[in-house]
Design a protein around this motif. Sequence first.
Motif, PDB file in Angstrom:
ATOM      1  N   LEU A  47      36.551 -61.448  34.719  1.00 15.39           N
ATOM      2  CA  LEU A  47      36.471 -60.373  35.715  1.00 15.39           C
ATOM      3  C   LEU A  47      35.859 -60.832  37.036  1.00 15.39           C
ATOM      4  CD1 LEU A  47      35.211 -57.386  33.508  1.00 15.39           C
ATOM      5  CD2 LEU A  47      37.542 -57.843  34.245  1.00 15.39           C
ATOM      6  N   THR A  48      35.426 -62.075  37.132  1.00 18.37           N
ATOM      7  CA  THR A  48      34.766 -62.547  38.352  1.00 18.37           C
ATOM      8  C   THR A  48      35.622 -62.283  39.585  1.00 18.37           C
ATOM      9  OG1 THR A  48      33.472 -64.257  37.232  1.00 18.37           O
ATOM     10  CG2 THR A  48      33.883 -64.562  39.579  1.00 18.37           C
ATOM     11  N   ASN A  49      35.027 -61.592  40.554  1.00 20.61           N
ATOM     12  CA  ASN A  49      35.747 -61.246  41.783  1.00 20.61           C
ATOM     13  C   ASN A  49      34.716 -61.061  42.890  1.00 20.61           C
ATOM     14  OD1 ASN A  49      37.010 -59.576  43.900  1.00 20.61           O
ATOM     15  ND2 ASN A  49      38.755 -59.477  42.493  1.00 20.61           N
ATOM     16  N   PRO A  50      34.616 -62.025  43.819  1.00 16.51           N
ATOM     17  CA  PRO A  50      33.601 -61.925  44.878  1.00 16.51           C
ATOM     18  C   PRO A  50      33.719 -60.656  45.710  1.00 16.51           C
ATOM     19  CG  PRO A  50      34.529 -64.131  44.800  1.00 16.51           C
ATOM     20  CD  PRO A  50      35.361 -63.291  43.894  1.00 16.51           C
ATOM     21  N   TYR A  51      34.938 -60.185  45.929  1.00 15.35           N
ATOM     22  CA  TYR A  51      35.112 -58.975  46.753  1.00 15.35           C
ATOM     23  C   TYR A  51      34.495 -57.766  46.055  1.00 15.35           C
ATOM     24  CZ  TYR A  51      37.231 -54.947  48.971  1.00 15.35           C
ATOM     25  OH  TYR A  51      37.418 -53.741  49.582  1.00 15.35           O
ATOM     26  N   TYR A  52      34.814 -57.555  44.787  1.00 17.08           N
ATOM     27  CA  TYR A  52      34.266 -56.410  44.069  1.00 17.08           C
ATOM     28  C   TYR A  52      32.742 -56.531  43.937  1.00 17.08           C
ATOM     29  CZ  TYR A  52      39.019 -55.025  42.703  1.00 17.08           C
ATOM     30  OH  TYR A  52      40.311 -54.621  42.708  1.00 17.08           O
ATOM     31  N   ALA A  53      32.256 -57.745  43.702  1.00 14.50           N
ATOM     32  CA  ALA A  53      30.807 -57.949  43.584  1.00 14.50           C
ATOM     33  C   ALA A  53      30.106 -57.600  44.899  1.00 14.50           C
ATOM     34  CB  ALA A  53      30.517 -59.396  43.196  1.00 14.50           C
ATOM     35  N   ALA A  54      30.670 -58.081  46.011  1.00 13.57           N
ATOM     36  CA  ALA A  54      30.073 -57.814  47.321  1.00 13.57           C
ATOM     37  C   ALA A  54      30.152 -56.339  47.679  1.00 13.57           C
ATOM     38  CB  ALA A  54      30.768 -58.649  48.390  1.00 13.57           C
ATOM     39  N   TYR A  55      31.262 -55.696  47.325  1.00 11.34           N
ATOM     40  CA  TYR A  55      31.422 -54.270  47.642  1.00 11.34           C
ATOM     41  C   TYR A  55      30.430 -53.427  46.855  1.00 11.34           C
ATOM     42  CZ  TYR A  55      33.651 -49.807  48.629  1.00 11.34           C
ATOM     43  OH  TYR A  55      33.889 -48.523  49.044  1.00 11.34           O
ATOM     44  N   THR A  56      30.213 -53.792  45.591  1.00 15.59           N
ATOM     45  CA  THR A  56      29.314 -53.010  44.745  1.00 15.59           C
ATOM     46  C   THR A  56      27.896 -52.995  45.306  1.00 15.59           C
ATOM     47  OG1 THR A  56      30.615 -53.544  42.777  1.00 15.59           O
ATOM     48  CG2 THR A  56      28.381 -52.760  42.421  1.00 15.59           C
ATOM     49  N   CYS A  57      27.336 -54.177  45.588  1.00 17.29           N
ATOM     50  CA  CYS A  57      25.969 -54.211  46.099  1.00 17.29           C
ATOM     51  C   CYS A  57      25.923 -53.875  47.591  1.00 17.29           C
ATOM     52  CB  CYS A  57      25.318 -55.560  45.824  1.00 17.29           C
ATOM     53  SG  CYS A  57      26.178 -56.983  46.494  1.00 17.29           S
ATOM     54  N   GLY A  58      26.991 -54.182  48.319  1.00 16.95           N
ATOM     55  CA  GLY A  58      27.020 -53.896  49.747  1.00 16.95           C
ATOM     56  C   GLY A  58      27.056 -52.408  50.043  1.00 16.95           C
ATOM     57  N   LEU A  59      27.810 -51.658  49.233  1.00 16.06           N
ATOM     58  CA  LEU A  59      27.889 -50.213  49.447  1.00 16.06           C
ATOM     59  C   LEU A  59      26.520 -49.566  49.216  1.00 16.06           C
ATOM     60  CD1 LEU A  59      29.589 -47.679  49.978  1.00 16.06           C
ATOM     61  CD2 LEU A  59      30.056 -47.572  47.513  1.00 16.06           C
ATOM     62  N   ALA A  60      25.796 -50.013  48.177  1.00 12.87           N
ATOM     63  CA  ALA A  60      24.477 -49.449  47.905  1.00 12.87           C
ATOM     64  C   ALA A  60      23.519 -49.717  49.068  1.00 12.87           C
ATOM     65  CB  ALA A  60      23.917 -50.032  46.610  1.00 12.87           C
ATOM     66  N   ARG A  61      23.565 -50.919  49.631  1.00 11.54           N
ATOM     67  CA  ARG A  61      22.670 -51.246  50.742  1.00 11.54           C
ATOM     68  C   ARG A  61      23.080 -50.524  52.027  1.00 11.54           C
ATOM     69  NH1 ARG A  61      22.268 -54.504  46.881  1.00 11.54           N
ATOM     70  NH2 ARG A  61      20.474 -55.889  46.531  1.00 11.54           N
TER      71      ARG A  61
END
Length: 256
Positions: free
Chosen positions: A34-48
């Motif tokens: 499931l590794t996906n830099p875009y989804y990972a960045a969006y998940t933590c980026g949206l919270a911040r």
Amino acid sequence: MLNSTYGKFSQNVKPKQSFSVADGYSKPQPPSTLTNPYYAAYTCGLARALLGEMLASIPDDKIVVSVTTDGFSTNATIDEMDLTGPICQRFRALFHRMEPNGGEILEIKHKAKQLICAKTRAQFTVEAVDGWEAVLAKGGVRPPKDTVDHNAYMVQLYKERTPQHMVDSSHLTSLRTMCTERQDLLMINKASRLNLEFDMKRDLIEPQVIELDGLDMVSFSTKAFRHADDMRYARVRFDAWRKTHCLKTMDDWYDW
């Protein structure tokens, strides 16, 4: 379950080593399916981004005490904050898709009349509000097993701390040690130097003396460092200074 999914999205986005039980060596950790830099960045980026939008709406005459991943401490009320910005609206829509009756996206979890904010993830309640749970983040400190009131223990520890103060940092035998040295899983007794000093992630300004549970101690406001290099330089200097000092009084501030 959702937190586990995020972990799999970000697994090995930044290459790291992990211990292999099979042969006893550290090997590069492979990405998950499931590794996906875009989804990972969006998940933590949206919270911040959500936190940033909320913080930007707090009136100038209010104070933000601390900010962590999914919340913040402030003396502003929810009614004084603007929760209608584009990020708030986007997050609210996503939240209500999962939980239609989940209510508003921001809620009050704790209340206190006076707090100690020692550093990131180290806050203790000096004066509580009846009916509300105390704000308590112990900053990695493990109170003794027989301690009943952890919050009172942390307040007292903060007031009485010294540069030589040691705290329990015992831990279980590591997987690597058990495999390579054929040791059993045991508790390894260890003590480490206490660190409840400010972490210098922001620049200390406007020192003033306040009464803290019957003791006069120095308190500060903060501002952002102008450059990241300024922050790193201040932290290196402060880390060296705190080996023989604690920032508790105005004289300590002058010394620093």
